[in-house]
Design a protein around this motif. Sequence first.
Motif, PDB file in Angstrom:
ATOM      1  N   TYR A   1       0.874  -1.167   0.000  1.00 38.28           N
ATOM      2  CA  TYR A   1       0.000   0.000   0.000  1.00 38.28           C
ATOM      3  C   TYR A   1       0.911   1.217   0.000  1.00 38.28           C
ATOM      4  CZ  TYR A   1      -3.812   3.099   1.504  1.00 38.28           C
ATOM      5  OH  TYR A   1      -4.756   4.099   1.584  1.00 38.28           O
TER       6      TYR A   1
ATOM      7  N   ARG B   1       0.873   5.136   0.151  1.00 41.45           N
ATOM      8  CA  ARG B   1       0.055   6.320   0.436  1.00 41.45           C
ATOM      9  C   ARG B   1       0.772   7.552  -0.093  1.00 41.45           C
ATOM     10  NH1 ARG B   1      -1.268   8.487   6.428  1.00 41.45           N
ATOM     11  NH2 ARG B   1      -3.339   9.325   6.046  1.00 41.45           N
TER      12      ARG B   1
ATOM     13  N   ARG C   1     -13.833  -2.773   1.542  1.00 43.52           N
ATOM     14  CA  ARG C   1     -13.420  -1.368   1.630  1.00 43.52           C
ATOM     15  C   ARG C   1     -13.496  -0.679   0.263  1.00 43.52           C
ATOM     16  NH1 ARG C   1     -11.040  -4.767   4.949  1.00 43.52           N
ATOM     17  NH2 ARG C   1     -10.726  -4.134   7.116  1.00 43.52           N
TER      18      ARG C   1
ATOM     19  N   LEU D   1     -12.315   3.110  -0.211  1.00 44.16           N
ATOM     20  CA  LEU D   1     -10.864   3.273  -0.219  1.00 44.16           C
ATOM     21  C   LEU D   1     -10.245   2.715  -1.498  1.00 44.16           C
ATOM     22  CD1 LEU D   1      -8.126   3.908   1.194  1.00 44.16           C
ATOM     23  CD2 LEU D   1      -8.231   1.587   2.124  1.00 44.16           C
TER      24      LEU D   1
ATOM     25  N   HIS E   1      -3.856   6.748  -2.698  1.00 47.50           N
ATOM     26  CA  HIS E   1      -2.879   5.661  -2.628  1.00 47.50           C
ATOM     27  C   HIS E   1      -2.770   4.885  -3.946  1.00 47.50           C
ATOM     28  CE1 HIS E   1      -6.671   3.579  -2.318  1.00 47.50           C
ATOM     29  NE2 HIS E   1      -6.033   2.494  -2.664  1.00 47.50           N
TER      30      HIS E   1
ATOM     31  N   ALA F   1     -13.116   6.681   3.520  1.00 51.27           N
ATOM     32  CA  ALA F   1     -11.907   5.892   3.298  1.00 51.27           C
ATOM     33  C   ALA F   1     -10.902   6.019   4.444  1.00 51.27           C
ATOM     34  CB  ALA F   1     -11.251   6.287   1.979  1.00 51.27           C
ATOM     35  N   ASP F   2     -11.026   7.047   5.280  1.00 54.52           N
ATOM     36  CA  ASP F   2     -10.078   7.224   6.383  1.00 54.52           C
ATOM     37  C   ASP F   2     -10.061   5.989   7.295  1.00 54.52           C
ATOM     38  OD1 ASP F   2      -9.610   9.736   5.339  1.00 54.52           O
ATOM     39  OD2 ASP F   2     -10.628  10.816   6.951  1.00 54.52           O
TER      40      ASP F   2
ATOM     41  N   GLU G   1      -8.891   2.773   5.511  1.00 55.36           N
ATOM     42  CA  GLU G   1      -7.438   2.696   5.349  1.00 55.36           C
ATOM     43  C   GLU G   1      -6.795   2.084   6.598  1.00 55.36           C
ATOM     44  OE1 GLU G   1      -4.289   5.781   3.560  1.00 55.36           O
ATOM     45  OE2 GLU G   1      -5.175   6.472   5.454  1.00 55.36           O
TER      46      GLU G   1
ATOM     47  N   TRP H   1      -4.902  -1.776   6.975  1.00 56.11           N
ATOM     48  CA  TRP H   1      -3.559  -1.987   7.507  1.00 56.11           C
ATOM     49  C   TRP H   1      -3.587  -2.979   8.662  1.00 56.11           C
ATOM     50  CZ3 TRP H   1      -2.122   3.895   8.090  1.00 56.11           C
ATOM     51  CH2 TRP H   1      -1.984   4.453   6.823  1.00 56.11           C
TER      52      TRP H   1
END
Length: 184
Positions: A63, A65, A97, A100, A107, A167-168, A171, A175
């Motif tokens: 990923y 960012r 998701r 995102l 990203h 999407a916050d 994300e 992870w």
Amino acid sequence: MFEKARSVTATGEPDGYTPPRTFRGDVFPDGHTRLVVSVPPGELRAVHLALFDMLEGPLGVRYVRLTDRKTGQLPAPEGRVSMGVDKGRARAALTERPALVWGDGRHQLWLRGQLGETVILDELGLLYCSPDDPAFRDVLTSLGIPESDAPMMDKRDYVQVNFSVDADAQEESLWEELKMLKWR
């Protein structure tokens, strides 16, 4: 509908461009090959998942960012990585998701199979498959996506990348779920 990015005029107004349904082959001076795939935003999820399904698991997931929605473009990309990820687990994590993965331009998402094959989804909504392999071409052909030299989003003069508040949290949870470690 999710839209990672849109082509705009110099003043930031939409210019009416719609990403074409097409792909092209690229060959680099060192002999490396890849396919670059463009589809309208409404098709991005299905095409991405079809290409994902061609990867041999377990997977490496990276990923990258590029932008923080709250503070803007980062001075340097921030990476996270997870290796040996079960393919089914990775697919579920992505499909849970959508804001995102397919609707946010903060990203890039890199997926690598056991044979070294990769599928990358970038911040503009373009897909990169490497190497230029008949298996990837077969998927694109089966989806009715033709090869052409049509201009893709990467050739537009001005592009507005979109960000989603939803999407916050997605994300952070991606992870955590994939146990992604910080990586340059």
